[in-house]
Design a protein around this motif. Structure first.
Motif, PDB file in Angstrom:
ATOM      1  N   ALA A  15       0.727  -1.097   0.404  1.00 51.71           N
ATOM      2  CA  ALA A  15       0.157   0.424   0.307  1.00 51.71           C
ATOM      3  C   ALA A  15       0.173   1.463   0.180  1.00 51.71           C
ATOM      4  N   VAL A  16       1.697   1.672   1.173  1.00 48.70           N
ATOM      5  CA  VAL A  16       2.816   2.475   0.818  1.00 48.70           C
ATOM      6  C   VAL A  16       3.377   2.473   0.278  1.00 48.70           C
ATOM      7  N   ALA A  17       3.708   1.436  -0.968  1.00 49.26           N
ATOM      8  CA  ALA A  17       4.829   1.684  -2.294  1.00 49.26           C
ATOM      9  C   ALA A  17       3.480   2.251  -3.344  1.00 49.26           C
ATOM     10  N   GLY A  18       2.352   1.600  -3.372  1.00 50.15           N
ATOM     11  CA  GLY A  18       1.089   2.080  -4.755  1.00 50.15           C
ATOM     12  C   GLY A  18       0.911   3.846  -3.924  1.00 50.15           C
ATOM     13  N   LEU A  19       0.816   4.242  -2.926  1.00 49.10           N
ATOM     14  CA  LEU A  19       0.920   5.604  -3.028  1.00 49.10           C
ATOM     15  C   LEU A  19       2.143   6.665  -2.978  1.00 49.10           C
ATOM     16  N   LEU A  20       3.333   5.609  -3.045  1.00 51.88           N
ATOM     17  CA  LEU A  20       4.648   6.286  -2.863  1.00 51.88           C
ATOM     18  C   LEU A  20       4.300   6.428  -4.618  1.00 51.88           C
ATOM     19  N   SER A  21       4.430   5.095  -4.921  1.00 57.58           N
ATOM     20  CA  SER A  21       4.521   4.597  -6.781  1.00 57.58           C
ATOM     21  C   SER A  21       3.587   6.000  -7.219  1.00 57.58           C
ATOM     22  N   TYR A  22       1.819   6.753  -6.907  1.00 62.07           N
ATOM     23  CA  TYR A  22       0.933   7.318  -7.263  1.00 62.07           C
ATOM     24  C   TYR A  22       1.865   8.600  -6.956  1.00 62.07           C
ATOM     25  N   ARG A  23       2.191   8.949  -6.364  1.00 62.33           N
ATOM     26  CA  ARG A  23       3.093  10.508  -5.924  1.00 62.33           C
ATOM     27  C   ARG A  23       4.210  10.883  -7.111  1.00 62.33           C
TER      28      ARG A  23
ATOM     29  N   GLY B  35      -2.427   6.992 -11.793  1.00 64.66           N
ATOM     30  CA  GLY B  35      -3.398   6.268 -11.285  1.00 64.66           C
ATOM     31  C   GLY B  35      -2.500   4.594 -12.204  1.00 64.66           C
ATOM     32  N   ASP B  36      -2.444   5.036 -13.659  1.00 68.55           N
ATOM     33  CA  ASP B  36      -1.647   4.491 -14.364  1.00 68.55           C
ATOM     34  C   ASP B  36      -0.295   3.207 -13.516  1.00 68.55           C
TER      35      ASP B  36
ATOM     36  N   THR C 179       2.815  -0.442 -11.028  1.00 70.13           N
ATOM     37  CA  THR C 179       3.104  -1.205 -10.146  1.00 70.13           C
ATOM     38  C   THR C 179       3.173  -2.348  -8.342  1.00 70.13           C
ATOM     39  N   LEU C 180       1.872  -2.429  -8.404  1.00 69.93           N
ATOM     40  CA  LEU C 180       0.857  -2.970  -8.096  1.00 69.93           C
ATOM     41  C   LEU C 180       0.630  -4.111  -8.401  1.00 69.93           C
ATOM     42  N   LEU C 181      -0.275  -3.992  -9.637  1.00 69.81           N
ATOM     43  CA  LEU C 181      -0.875  -5.450 -10.156  1.00 69.81           C
ATOM     44  C   LEU C 181       0.354  -6.633 -10.068  1.00 69.81           C
ATOM     45  N   PRO C 182       1.297  -6.329 -10.558  1.00 67.88           N
ATOM     46  CA  PRO C 182       2.192  -7.802 -10.473  1.00 67.88           C
ATOM     47  C   PRO C 182       2.473  -8.135  -8.858  1.00 67.88           C
ATOM     48  N   LEU C 183       2.569  -7.021  -7.724  1.00 69.06           N
ATOM     49  CA  LEU C 183       2.416  -7.639  -6.424  1.00 69.06           C
ATOM     50  C   LEU C 183       1.789  -8.017  -6.147  1.00 69.06           C
ATOM     51  N   LEU C 184       0.257  -8.252  -6.263  1.00 70.35           N
ATOM     52  CA  LEU C 184      -1.287  -8.432  -6.085  1.00 70.35           C
ATOM     53  C   LEU C 184      -1.406  -9.805  -6.749  1.00 70.35           C
TER      54      LEU C 184
END
Length: 455
Positions: free
Chosen positions: A14-22, A157-158, A163-168
């Motif tokens: 979640a933190v990685a997704g937030l940082l990636s989004y920012r 968002g993309d 970033t998150l989709l492969p991890l999920l």
């Protein structure tokens, strides 16, 4: 552990997704800002001169039509041979120096996209959020390019989704790997737990740490240390019970004999003799029990002493006061030279040490003689000595008198042989030394104890 690791991994994702989004939002902002500038400059180069040929404000602005249609999806699904679905998210305007609108895209409003001044500006026009850039041409006209900010958010968002989709998608596999790793790492712990659970209570041998993970070595070492201390404590208890049973057997038998004699006495004189012997036997048993309990307490306190700061001289004075009735009964003279000296130790155990030394000196010294007690310090050592004018102890027996229940033959003094054994236990527990010698002044026994001194 498995749920904890997966929970931590989910938080990290979640933190990685937030940082990636920012980060994506920032990168998209930088890229789109550069494109706004570039589009504005291209617009100036293409339109500024043709507009000058009009020479006057034409009345209505020129409107350039873009692609309008329905499109859904991503990537190529939004691109067509005659346009792109995102054209309505981009807009531009051209204003003359007097603030008249000369040219606009059909996606732009009729009011200015931003203030007519050079630079960037974030504005809300007709409920829509725009990012606009304004540039003034050499002919004094204002050129504005803008885009809806949801383009940037969608791109960010993309990026975050990519970033998150492969991890999920990999999370179930990660959970399986983590579960397998935890099971493998704790296998030896489960085996050791089973071994401890099945172990006989009398078996206190240390555990084998060879196959235990490095992270659990400290726990196994602590358990082994506990087992060793428990084994030593049980050994002391067994020894104490055996010694007590052995030593109490004889005086209890004597008690029974004297009691039977008193009951079967033929006359009053025989009964009086038997009762006196019975009373003396009771006193011997009482003293033996008291010293056995003192020895057990000294051993228990000596293993893990309660460390407190003590004045050895004050402690010795207190114990000597308690022993004065014994000295007075024999008319003995007590000489004291007690210099203050600080030590660290267990108050009860050190009190036993002083009490036994003074009582032994009084018991073995003749009536009317002198008992000498001194305390002093030498460098980092606290010293205590007790001297008497009794028969002393031959040099070849000075080691044996520290054994439990050892009594010199022919001493003609009652005792249990535990006094010096108690003293040795206390001295050893306090990292001290004890030395027996002949008193140079009184000719009897000299006992000198040295303990670590506190500054």
């Amino acid at each position: 552990m498995l749920w904890l690791l997966l929970g931590a991994l989910a938080v990290v994702m979640a933190v990685a997704g937030l940082l990636s989004y920012r980060a994506g939002l920032q990168e998209a902002g930088e890229m789109f800002d550069a494109r706004l500038v570039q589009s504005t400059r291209v617009l100036v180069s293409l339109v500024d001169e043709p507009l000058s040929e009009l020479n006057a404000y034409p009345g209505e602005p020129i409107v350039l039509r873009g692609w309008h249609g329905e499109a859904h999806g991503v990537g190529e699904a939004l691109a067509f041979n005659d346009g792109h679905a995102y054209e309505n998210k981009l807009a531009f305007q051209v204003w003359d120096a007097e603030g008249h609108l000369l040219l606009r895209s059909d996606s732009a409003p009729v009011r200015p996209l931003a203030a007519l001044q050079a630079g960037y500006e974030d504005v809300v026009v007709e409920g829509a959020h725009w990012r606009a850039f304004t540039l003034r041409s050499p002919n004094g006209r204002w050129f504005q390019s803008a885009e809806l900010t949801d383009i940037r958010e969608e791109l960010a968002g993309d990026i975050a989704g990519g970033t998150l989709l492969p991890l999920l998608l990999a999370l179930p596999l990660v959970a399986l790997v983590v579960w397998w790793s935890v099971a493998l790492a704790t296998r030896s712990l489960r085996r050791m737990s089973h071994e401890i659970g099945q172990r006989d209570p009398e078996r206190l041998a240390p555990l084998d740490p060879a196959e235990v993970p490095q992270e659990a070595r400290g726990l196994v070492d602590a358990i082994n240390g506990l087992l060793q201390r428990l084994d030593a404590a049980l050994a002391r208890e067994r020894t104490f019970v055996a010694d007590a049973a052995h030593e109490l057997r004889t005086p209890i038998s004597a008690l029974k004999v004297h009691a039977d004699n008193a009951r079967q006495a033929h006359d009053e004189s025989e009964r009086d003799v038997s009762q006196r012997m019975l009373a003396a036997s009771v006193l011997r048993v009482e003293r033996l029990v008291a010293q056995l309990l003192s020895l057990s307490r000294a051993e228990s306190a000596g293993r893990v002493p309660e460390q407190v700061r003590l004045d050895l001289a004050a402690l010795a004075a207190t114990e000597i006061d308690a022993a004065r009735p014994l000295l007075d009964a024999k008319g003995q003279v007590l000489r004291m030279d007690l210099q203050p000296v600080q030590v660290s130790g267990d108050e009860f155990a050190l009190g036993l040490l002083v009490r036994n030394l003074v009582e032994n000196a009084s018991r073995y010294a003749p009536a009317g003689t002198t008992v000498d007690v001194r305390t002093w310090q030498v460098e980092d050592r606290a010293c205590l000595s007790v001297e008497d004018s009794g028969p002393g102890i031959p040099e070849d027996e000075r080691e044996r008198v520290f054994d439990r229940f050892y009594r010199r033959l022919g001493s003609r003094h009652e005792g249990s042989g535990l006094g010096l054994a108690i003293v040795r236990e206390v001295v050893a527990a306090h990292m001290g030394t004890i030395r027996l010698a002949q008193s140079p002044q009184w000719g009897g026994l000299s006992v000198q104890v040295e303990l670590p001194r506190l500054a």
